[in-house]
Motif scaffolding. Structure first.
Motif, mmCIF file in Angstrom:
data_model
loop_
_atom_site.group_PDB
_atom_site.id
_atom_site.type_symbol
_atom_site.label_atom_id
_atom_site.label_comp_id
_atom_site.label_asym_id
_atom_site.label_seq_id
_atom_site.Cartn_x
_atom_site.Cartn_y
_atom_site.Cartn_z
ATOM 1 N N PHE A 295 -8.180 15.174 4.459
ATOM 2 C CA PHE A 295 -7.584 15.087 3.123
ATOM 3 C C PHE A 295 -8.611 15.447 2.053
ATOM 4 O O PHE A 295 -8.298 16.146 1.082
ATOM 5 C CB PHE A 295 -7.042 13.689 2.865
ATOM 6 C CG PHE A 295 -5.651 13.466 3.387
ATOM 7 C CD1 PHE A 295 -4.748 14.518 3.455
ATOM 8 C CD2 PHE A 295 -5.236 12.216 3.789
ATOM 9 C CE1 PHE A 295 -3.472 14.327 3.924
ATOM 10 C CE2 PHE A 295 -3.961 12.012 4.260
ATOM 11 C CZ PHE A 295 -3.081 13.072 4.336
ATOM 12 N N GLY B 148 -6.468 8.215 12.022
ATOM 13 C CA GLY B 148 -5.886 7.934 10.721
ATOM 14 C C GLY B 148 -6.925 7.620 9.659
ATOM 15 O O GLY B 148 -6.954 8.241 8.599
ATOM 16 N N THR C 32 0.825 -1.205 0.000
ATOM 17 C CA THR C 32 0.000 0.000 0.000
ATOM 18 C C THR C 32 0.862 1.258 0.000
ATOM 19 O O THR C 32 0.568 2.229 -0.713
ATOM 20 C CB THR C 32 -0.928 -0.007 1.223
ATOM 21 O OG1 THR C 32 -1.493 -1.293 1.361
ATOM 22 C CG2 THR C 32 -2.023 1.006 1.079
ATOM 23 N N ALA C 33 1.932 1.241 0.812
ATOM 24 C CA ALA C 33 2.801 2.414 0.874
ATOM 25 C C ALA C 33 3.443 2.678 -0.483
ATOM 26 O O ALA C 33 3.552 3.836 -0.930
ATOM 27 C CB ALA C 33 3.872 2.200 1.947
ATOM 28 N N ALA D 16 -4.418 5.742 1.727
ATOM 29 C CA ALA D 16 -3.930 6.122 3.057
ATOM 30 C C ALA D 16 -4.886 5.629 4.134
ATOM 31 O O ALA D 16 -4.446 5.207 5.216
ATOM 32 C CB ALA D 16 -3.763 7.639 3.133
ATOM 33 N N ALA E 94 -4.750 8.327 -3.620
ATOM 34 C CA ALA E 94 -3.803 8.319 -2.505
ATOM 35 C C ALA E 94 -4.532 8.443 -1.173
ATOM 36 O O ALA E 94 -4.152 7.797 -0.184
ATOM 37 C CB ALA E 94 -2.803 9.459 -2.677
ATOM 38 N N THR E 95 -5.611 9.260 -1.141
ATOM 39 C CA THR E 95 -6.385 9.405 0.101
ATOM 40 C C THR E 95 -7.030 8.084 0.493
ATOM 41 O O THR E 95 -6.981 7.671 1.661
ATOM 42 C CB THR E 95 -7.455 10.479 -0.088
ATOM 43 O OG1 THR E 95 -6.832 11.665 -0.558
ATOM 44 C CG2 THR E 95 -8.171 10.763 1.200
ATOM 45 N N THR F 199 -8.475 11.818 9.373
ATOM 46 C CA THR F 199 -7.493 12.252 8.380
ATOM 47 C C THR F 199 -8.051 12.129 6.969
ATOM 48 O O THR F 199 -7.781 12.967 6.108
ATOM 49 C CB THR F 199 -6.205 11.429 8.519
ATOM 50 O OG1 THR F 199 -5.807 11.447 9.878
ATOM 51 C CG2 THR F 199 -5.112 12.005 7.668
ATOM 52 N N THR F 200 -8.860 11.083 6.728
ATOM 53 C CA THR F 200 -9.483 10.948 5.404
ATOM 54 C C THR F 200 -10.375 12.150 5.114
ATOM 55 O O THR F 200 -10.344 12.710 4.016
ATOM 56 C CB THR F 200 -10.306 9.652 5.357
ATOM 57 O OG1 THR F 200 -9.486 8.570 5.795
ATOM 58 C CG2 THR F 200 -10.810 9.370 3.973
ATOM 59 N N TYR G 147 -4.142 2.011 4.552
ATOM 60 C CA TYR G 147 -2.868 1.874 5.264
ATOM 61 C C TYR G 147 -3.070 2.074 6.762
ATOM 62 O O TYR G 147 -2.517 1.344 7.590
ATOM 63 C CB TYR G 147 -1.876 2.902 4.712
ATOM 64 C CG TYR G 147 -0.491 2.759 5.267
ATOM 65 C CD1 TYR G 147 0.415 1.888 4.685
ATOM 66 C CD2 TYR G 147 -0.084 3.484 6.374
ATOM 67 C CE1 TYR G 147 1.680 1.741 5.183
ATOM 68 C CE2 TYR G 147 1.179 3.345 6.887
ATOM 69 C CZ TYR G 147 2.058 2.479 6.291
ATOM 70 O OH TYR G 147 3.308 2.328 6.799
ATOM 71 N N SER G 148 -3.898 3.056 7.103
ATOM 72 C CA SER G 148 -4.134 3.336 8.513
ATOM 73 C C SER G 148 -4.860 2.174 9.194
ATOM 74 O O SER G 148 -4.542 1.818 10.336
ATOM 75 C CB SER G 148 -4.931 4.621 8.634
ATOM 76 O OG SER G 148 -5.156 4.918 9.964
ATOM 77 N N ILE H 95 0.879 4.227 -2.711
ATOM 78 C CA ILE H 95 0.634 5.641 -2.361
ATOM 79 C C ILE H 95 1.747 6.507 -2.938
ATOM 80 O O ILE H 95 1.504 7.596 -3.475
ATOM 81 C CB ILE H 95 0.547 5.806 -0.834
ATOM 82 C CG1 ILE H 95 -0.708 5.134 -0.287
ATOM 83 C CG2 ILE H 95 0.528 7.281 -0.444
ATOM 84 C CD1 ILE H 95 -0.772 5.108 1.211
#
Lengths: 219, 103
Positions: A68, A60, A16-17, A33, A29-30, A64-65, A36-37, A20
């Protein structure tokens, strides 16, 4: 099975990283992410750090989503292509090298025989501090001291009393961050206040202005 | 053994969801991948609790399911209205006018 789960989750995180880092679509990417979180949160649960995992999932994957997405509304959904190809490539490989070195250093730290292993009962922190807290916390801040607040629970005394300075430091950090954000964002908001006051004078009566103000707050 | 098999199934589901999230041609594939990944994470934490002999983790899995909801709602609002603060209806200015005429 736990080891297999750990390895699988870490492999998913690495994939995943990588995705991204590769994608130029910011919406994608959002989304990645967020995934990933969630993976990170599962790894934290595997490490018995359930509270940290919960914070990771809430902040996360949840907040954060949303933040973003708010940032995407203000900008574009697609990242601009790089103008300087060579410099971009140099920066990419340079940062990859830096991250690889840092990761190797962290792995080396866990392999070092001088450091205690994960969950080691003979670690210095388990040997001296934990028994002392268990034996003395109730006497120091707990039930037997008449002036202190009565906290019969060892975990609560540790969190509320011994870690009080830690919490104070966290509060200071959060306060400083909040003041910084207010200075960045809210400087103009105070100066804009006189604007509506002129409008109030032209419309007249006090009661109608109060009505409109309450209506604005409701909307 | 049963929980290990369940964990293997959850990991396989994670891998498939991840593939859809990485490849997904449309935006909605990725949104669905994120939402499904949240659900699979809830399942993974529930199974992990039993696998590690601590079934109390089940409560945390339930809380995860609640959090997962918020992100999906925000994403869909972003895609539908292009505005995170949209109420989904027309702005109710008529009601404010009624209160103003009454006072």
């Amino acid at each position: 099975m736990i080891t297999v789960t750990n390895l699988a989750l870490l492999a998913f995180m690495a994939i995943t990283a990588w995705a991204i880092a590769r994608t130029r679509n910011l919406f994608v990417a959002t989304m990645l992410a967020g995934i990933y979180s969630l993976l990170t949160a599962t790894v934290f649960v595997l490490l018995d750090a359930v509270d940290v995992a919960f914070t990771e999932a809430a902040v996360g994957a949840g907040i954060t989503t949303v933040l973003f997405l708010g940032a995407l509304l203000l900008t574009d959904r697609q990242a601009k292509p790089h103008k300087n190809r060579l410099g971009h490539r140099l920066g990419t490989y340079g940062s990859m090298l830096l991250v690889a070195l840092l990761g190797a250093a962290l792995v080396y730290t866990t392999l070092d025989p001088l450091m205690p292993h994960f969950g080691d009962p003979g670690a210095p922190a388990q040997g001296r501090l934990a028994p002392e807290f268990l034996a003395d916390s109730v006497r120091q801040v707990g039930r037997e001291k008449p002036t202190a607040t009565h906290i019969p629970n060892v975990v609560t005394t540790t969190l509320a009393s011994y870690r009080g300075f830690d919490t104070l430091g966290e509060v200071v950090v959060i306060f400083t961050a909040g003041v910084g954000v207010l200075m960045l964002l809210g400087g103009g908001a105070v100066r804009r206040r006189p604007g509506p006051r002129k409008g109030k004078e032209t419309t007249g009566g006090e009661s109608t202005s109060g009505e409109s103000k309450s209506g604005g707050a409701g909307a | 053994m049963m929980f290990a098999a369940a964990m293997a199934g959850v990991l396989a589901a994670m891998a498939l969801t991840l593939v859809r999230g990485l490849l997904g041609p449309t935006v909605f594939d990725r949104v669905l991948a994120l939402n499904t990944f949240g659900t699979v994470t809830v399942l993974a934490i529930a199974v992990l609790g039993f696998l590690m002999g601590r079934p109390q983790f089940l409560d945390i899995a339930l809380l995860y399911a609640l959090i997962n909801f918020v992100g999906t709602i925000a994403i869909l609002k972003y895609l539908q209205y292009g505005d995170l603060g949209a109420s989904g209806r027309e702005a109710d200015t008529g009601e404010a006018d009624i209160s103003g005429s009454g006072g």
